[in-house]
Design a protein around this motif. Structure first.
Motif: not given
Length: 170
Positions: A34-35, A37-42
């Motif tokens: 999840r971390i 995925i969140t970083q990639n989204t940012y």
């Protein structure tokens, strides 16, 4: 960015919390995913979010942010309506809830409420992908308070004529 973890098993822990200990490695792996995925989204969306915020500024110039309501409705219940399988089954309860407190609906639940003739007090939307065409169809879009994200697609903030209380989620 590389994430790593070490699981320390103290004496006695496995005998007292064996099932939890067995589940821990999977939970940590899911957290790291999840971390990531969140970083990639940012990284993929940050420029678009900033561009959208800048474009949205002209729409929100004379509005008060949703944070201006902090403390103003102490003691008033809030009912937050998300989309999900129980919504259609329980939607009629929202009529009574709306008489007792403030009904907040997220954009994904708004169509279901509209199908049942129920208008929320506040419609919240933090979507960055433009699906504002779905909101335009809502019979209450011009009457409901719109709590829309500053980094939402600009067409969202321009959809509807009800009061706008911009928000920024972090």
């Amino acid at each position: 960015r590389y994430l790593d973890a070490i699981i320390v098993r103290t004496p006695g822990y496995p005998s007292l919390y064996g099932d939890t200990l067995l589940a821990l490695p999977n939970a940590i792996q899911e957290l790291f995913q999840r971390i990531g995925i969140t970083q990639n989204t940012y990284e993929a969306r940050a420029q678009v979010w900033v561009e959208d915020i800048l474009e949205n500024l002209s729409t929100i110039v004379d509005t008060a942010p949703i944070l201006s309501l902090i403390g103003k409705y102490r003691g008033v219940p809030a009912f937050i309506v998300g989309a999900g399988p129980s919504l259609d089954k329980n939607v009629r309860l929202l009529e009574e809830a709306g008489k007792k407190g403030i009904v907040f609906a997220v954009n994904s639940s708004a169509k279901a409420l509209a199908r049942h003739g129920i208008a929320p007090h506040v419609l919240a939307c933090i979507e960055s992908m433009d699906s504002s065409h779905l909101l335009k169809e809502l019979p209450f879009i011009d009457d409901v308070v719109r709590a829309f994200s500053l980094c939402a697609a600009p067409n969202f903030l321009k959809t509807g004529t009800g009061p706008l209380l911009p928000l920024h989620e972090h």
